[in-house]
Scaffold this active site. Structure first.
Site, PDB file in Angstrom:
ATOM      1  N   GLN A 159       0.668  -0.364  -0.648  1.00 31.30           N
ATOM      2  CA  GLN A 159      -0.400   0.250  -0.598  1.00 31.30           C
ATOM      3  C   GLN A 159       0.507   0.996  -0.137  1.00 31.30           C
ATOM      4  OE1 GLN A 159      -3.604   0.148  -0.619  1.00 31.30           O
ATOM      5  NE2 GLN A 159      -4.456  -0.125   1.838  1.00 31.30           N
ATOM      6  N   SER A 160       0.510   2.256  -0.726  1.00 29.55           N
ATOM      7  CA  SER A 160       1.351   3.392  -0.768  1.00 29.55           C
ATOM      8  C   SER A 160       1.774   4.467   0.334  1.00 29.55           C
ATOM      9  CB  SER A 160       0.908   4.852  -1.963  1.00 29.55           C
ATOM     10  OG  SER A 160       1.086   3.343  -3.070  1.00 29.55           O
ATOM     11  N   THR A 161       0.917   4.362   0.729  1.00 23.98           N
ATOM     12  CA  THR A 161       1.452   5.438   1.874  1.00 23.98           C
ATOM     13  C   THR A 161       0.578   4.047   3.765  1.00 23.98           C
ATOM     14  OG1 THR A 161      -0.724   6.811   2.854  1.00 23.98           O
ATOM     15  CG2 THR A 161       1.035   7.344   1.693  1.00 23.98           C
TER      16      THR A 161
END
Ligand SMILES: [Zn+2]
Length: 697
Positions: free
Chosen positions: A24-26
C-alpha cells in the site's frame, strides 16, 4: 478461464514457491484502506486453488507504506526480484500490476527475469506466462497503464495544488507558532507560551544579530523551544526541546512568520540514489504578501536574510572541505577532528603583523550553543607537515619507487613475449582452419558448414588476441623513459627548494599538499597527535608540541624579573624603570618600561612574581620609620627630617612620595647644644643641603 489458468501451471512451477507481494502506498492507506490489504492477503487462496500448498506461499509485505514509483526504497520488491532471479519462485502473485511496480523500468525488468526463469505471474484477472508473447504484451500494457495512471493522478493533483496556491488558499503545513483557524485561515498559535517563545526568539535575533548567538542565549538561559511533530502517530503534537542552530536558520528563513504566503521554495528531483530536495531561488517563489498574521514584518524578514547572508560569508559551509585559498593555513579543508570526526575549520590570528592559523572543530558547538569540541594552534602543525613532506620527497624514496617501477617493467617484457606467442598460435590455428575449409568438397554441405563455422571462430579468436596485444602494447608505451625518470628524480631536489622559497604563494603550497595528502586528523592532548593520510593510503603519525599561546609569548623574560629583584634592594619601583630601559631590558610584548602614576609595570610584575617590596626589604635590614626614629632620639619628627636633610642621618626612600626609612646612626650624634630646632633655625645652616636625601648608588 479456470481451465486455462491450470494449463499454464505445471509440475515444475508447483515444485517452486509462490510469492505473494503486498503493498500500500502510504501508512495512512494501510491504516484506513484495510479492505485493499485484506483483498491482497486473500489472493493467497488463488495460489492454493492452483495447487500450491499453504506453507509454500511466501508473503512479502515489508513494503507496506511504500510508493511503487521506484524500486529504490522497496526492500521487499528487491528481495522478490532476487528470489525470482535465482529460480526460487514458481509464481508471483499481486492484486494488480500497479501493486508490483508503477515504473516501467522496474516492471519490465521483473517480466524479463520471470521469462528467463519460467516464473508465472498472477493478478486478479488471471495467470500469465511472461515467456509467452501474448501474455507479455498484455502485462507490458498493464504496466504502462499503471505508470500512466500514476502520472495522470499526480498531474491532476499538482494542477489543483497550484491553482489553490495562486489564490493563497493552499493549506501547507504551518511552522510552529502558526495554526489554521476553524475557517482555514492561518492565525497565531493561541497557546500563549508558544507565541511568547517565538516573540522572544525574534527579539533575541534582533538584539544579537546571529543565529549562533541566539542558540547560545537560549542555551544559557535554559530555555526550551516548541516544535510540532510532523509525522508519526503523534503527528501535530507540541514538544519542547533545546533550540538547535539548524532550527534557528529554518525559522529565520521561513517567510510565513512575516505573514507571507510563499509557495515553491523547494523542489524535489529524482536522482539515481533516490529523490533529493533542491532550493529554488527566491525570485521564482510564488509570494503573496500580507496573507495572514505574522510575528515580524516583511521588511524585517528581508533584513534578517541580509544579516544571515553577511554572517554566512565568514562562517558558512564553504569554510569546511574547500578548494585552496590564499590564506597561509596549509591544511585548510584537509583537517579532520580526531575526537568527533567532523571537519575542522580555519581561523587566523595575527601576531606581530604575521598571520597564524588555528584549526577549530566547532560545527557541533554552533549547532547546540556549546563550546567548540577542540581547537589546535596550527603553527606547529603546519611546520611539522612541511618537514614531513620534505622528508618524504627525498631522492632515496623516489629512487626506490623508480626501482620498483623498473622491476615491474622487466616482468612486463616477459609477459609481452608470452602474449606475442599467443597471437602467433591463434594465427596458425586460423590458417589451419582456412586450409581445411578450402580442401573440403563444397557439395558436402554438412562438413563445409561445420568447417566454415570453425574457421570463423578461429578468426574471431585471432582478432581478439591481436587486439589484446595491441592494447597492452599501448599501455606499455606509457612506461617511463629515461628523460621522464630524470625529471622525476630532479623533482626530489626541486621540491624542498620550491617549498621553502618565500616567493611560492601559499595557495600553490596548499595545492602541493593536496597532491600528496588525503587528510590529517588532529587530537589535542598534552602533545598534539597528528595522523597524516597520504594519497595512496600510506599513513604517518606525528607528535607535535603545541606552540605557546599568546599569553606565554607575551610573558616577561625571567632575566628581567631577576634584574628587578636585584634592583629593588637599592631603588624604588619608579627609579627601576629607566634603569631597565637604559640596560636594554624590555617588557614581554617588547615595549620599554614606562613611568606611570599608578600601577606601573614594575609594580605589577613585582606583585605577579611575589617579589619582596622595597619597604619590607628595608625593614628587614633593621631600618626605622620616621615616628620610630623620633621616639628613639626623643625628638620631634620635623627635627629628624632636618637632621636627615643635614646629612646627619642616613635615610632610604622607599616610594615615589619621598617617604623614607631611617638607618640607625652608628656614629655619635651631635651634642644637644648644637641641635637645631626647626622653628627657630639658630644653629648651623646645613652645609650640604643641596645633596638632600642620600641615595645609595
Ligand atoms: Zn570535534
Amino acid at each position: 478461464m479456470n481451465a486455462d489458468m491450470h494449463q499454464k501451471v505445471n509440475a515444475d512451477h508447483l515444485k517452486r514457491n509462490a510469492y505473494l507481494y503486498i503493498r500500500q502506498s502510504t501508512l495512512r492507506q494501510v491504516l484506513e484502506n484495510t479492505e485493499s490489504t485484506k483483498r491482497q492477503y486473500a489472493l493467497r487462496q488463488s495460489a492454493v486453488a492452483l495447487g500450491w500448498p499453504v506453507e509454500r506461499i511466501i508473503v512479502i509485505d515489508n513494503d507496506l507504506g511504500q510508493s511503487g514509483a521506484s524500486a529504490a526504497d522497496r526492500e521487499g520488491f528487491k528481495k522478490l526480484v532476487a528470489d525470482v532471479g535465482m529460480g526460487k519462485a514458481g509464481i508471483v502473485l499481486g492484486l494488480e500490476v500497479s501493486r508490483l511496480a508503477r515504473n516501467s523500468t522496474d516492471w519490465h525488468r521483473l517480466l524479463e527475469i520471470c521469462a528467463l526463469t519460467d516464473t508465472l505471474i498472477l493478478d486478479e484477472d488471471g495467470v500469465y506466462d511472461p515467456s509467452h508473447f501474448n501474455d507479455r504484451l498484455l502485462l507490458g500494457l498493464k504496466g504502462t497503464l499503471s505508470e500512466a495512471e500514476l502520472h495522470v493522478l499526480r498531474a491532476r493533483l499538482q494542477g489543483g495544488i497550484l491553482n489553490k496556491a495562486r489564490r493563497g488558499e493552499l493549506q501547507c503545513p504551518l511552522p510552529v507558532g502558526l495554526v489554521y483557524s476553524a475557517d482555514g485561515r492561518p492565525v497565531l498559535d493561541p497557546d500563549k507560551q508558544v507565541q511568547d517563545s517565538l516573540r522572544l526568539f525574534f527579539e533575541t535575533f534582533r538584539r544579537v544579530g546571529s543565529a549562533c548567538a541566539v542558540v547560545k542565549t537560549f542555551h544559557q538561559q535554559d530555555l526550551l523551544f516548541p516544535r510540532r511533530l510532523k509525522k508519526g502517530p503523534r503527528k501535530g503534537d507540541l514538544v519542547w526541546a533545546d533550540l538547535a542552530h539548524s532550527r534557528v536558520l529554518e525559522i529565520l528563513h521561513n517567510p510565513r512568520y512575516a505573514g507571507v504566503f510563499a509557495y515553491g521554495r523547494t523542489r524535489t528531483r529524482k536522482r539515481i540514489d533516490g529523490t533529493s530536495c533542491l532550493k529554488v531561488p527566491r525570485d521564482q517563489w510564488l509570494v503573496i504578501p500580507d496573507a495572514h498574521a505574522g510575528y515580524i514584518t516583511w521588511d524585517e524578514y528581508n533584513d534578517n536574510q541580509r544579516r544571515l547572508r553577511e554572517n554566512a560569508q565568514s562562517h558558512g559551509e564553504d569554510r569546511r572541505k574547500s578548494p585552496p585559498r590564499e590564506g597561509p593555513a596549509l591544511l585548510q579543508g584537509l583537517v579532520v577532528c580526531g575526537i568527533c570526526g567532523g571537519r575542522m575549520t580555519v581561523r587566523y590570528h595575527s601576531r606581530r603583523g604575521q598571520l597564524f592559523p588555528d584549526y577549530y572543530c566547532q560545527r557541533d558547538g554552533i549547532e547546540h550553543g556549546k563550546p567548540a569540541c577542540q581547537h589546535v594552534n596550527g603553527e606547529g602543525i603546519d611546520r611539522a607537515l612541511g618537514d614531513l613532506l620534505i622528508d618524504t620527497m627525498t631522492p632515496v624514496a623516489l629512487d626506490l619507487a623508480l626501482a620498483v617501477q623498473q622491476e615491474l617493467e622487466g616482468r612486463q617484457q616477459e609477459v609481452d613475449r608470452l602474449r606475442q606467442k599467443q597471437v602467433e598460435r591463434a594465427r596458425y590455428e586460423a590458417d589451419a582452419a582456412q586450409r581445411r575449409y578450402l580442401l573440403v568438397d563444397p557439395a558436402n554441405r554438412l562438413v563445409a558448414d561445420v568447417l566454415e563455422a570453425e574457421w570463423n571462430s578461429k578468426l574471431r579468436a585471432l582478432a581478439q588476441a591481436q587486439e589484446e596485444y595491441e592494447r597492452q602494447g599501448r599501455a606499455d608505451a606509457s612506461r617511463l623513459d629515461d628523460s621522464k625518470r630524470a625529471r622525476i628524480t630532479a623533482l626530489a631536489s626541486d621540491f624542498p627548494r620550491l617549498w621553502q622559497d618565500p616567493k611560492t604563494p601559499d595557495r600553490e603550497r596548499k595545492r602541493m599538499v593536496r597532491l600528496l595528502v588525503e587528510d590529517v586528523t588532529l587530537v589535542r592532548g598534552e602533545r598534539i597527535t597528528m595522523h597524516v593520510r597520504f594519497k595512496g593510503g600510506a599513513t604517518r603519525t606525528l607528535f607535535v608540541t603545541p606552540s605557546p599561546g599568546a599569553p606565554e609569548c607575551r610573558k616577561t623574560r625571567p632575566a628581567v624579573i631577576q634584574e628587578i629583584d636585584r634592583l629593588l634592594d637599592d631603588y624604588t619601583e619608579e627609579e627601576i624603570a629607566p634603569i631597565l630601559n637604559a640596560n636594554g631590558f624590555r617588557s614581554g610584548s617588547g615595549q620599554p618600561f614606562r613611568r606611570s602614576l599608578r600601577r606601573s609595570l614594575v609594580f605589577r610584575l613585582r606583585k605577579a612574581y611575589r617579589l619582596v617590596d622595597r619597604f619590607t626589604r628595608l625593614r628587614n635590614a633593621g631600618m626605622l620609620t620616621l615616628t620610630e626614629m623620633a621616639q628613639r632620639l626623643k625628638l620631634c619628627s620635623c627635627t629628624v627630617k632636618d637632621w636627615r636633610d643635614l646629612g646627619w642621618l642616613r635615610a632610604h626612600r622607599y616610594n615615589d612620595r619621598g617617604e623614607c626609612l631611617y638607618e640607625l646612626p652608628d656614629s655619635d650624634l651631635p651634642q644637644k647644644g648644637s641641635w637645631g630646632i626647626r622653628k627657630h633655625r639658630v644653629s648651623e645652616v646645613p652645609p650640604n643641603r643641596s645633596e638632600g636625601v642620600q641615595y645609595e648608588a
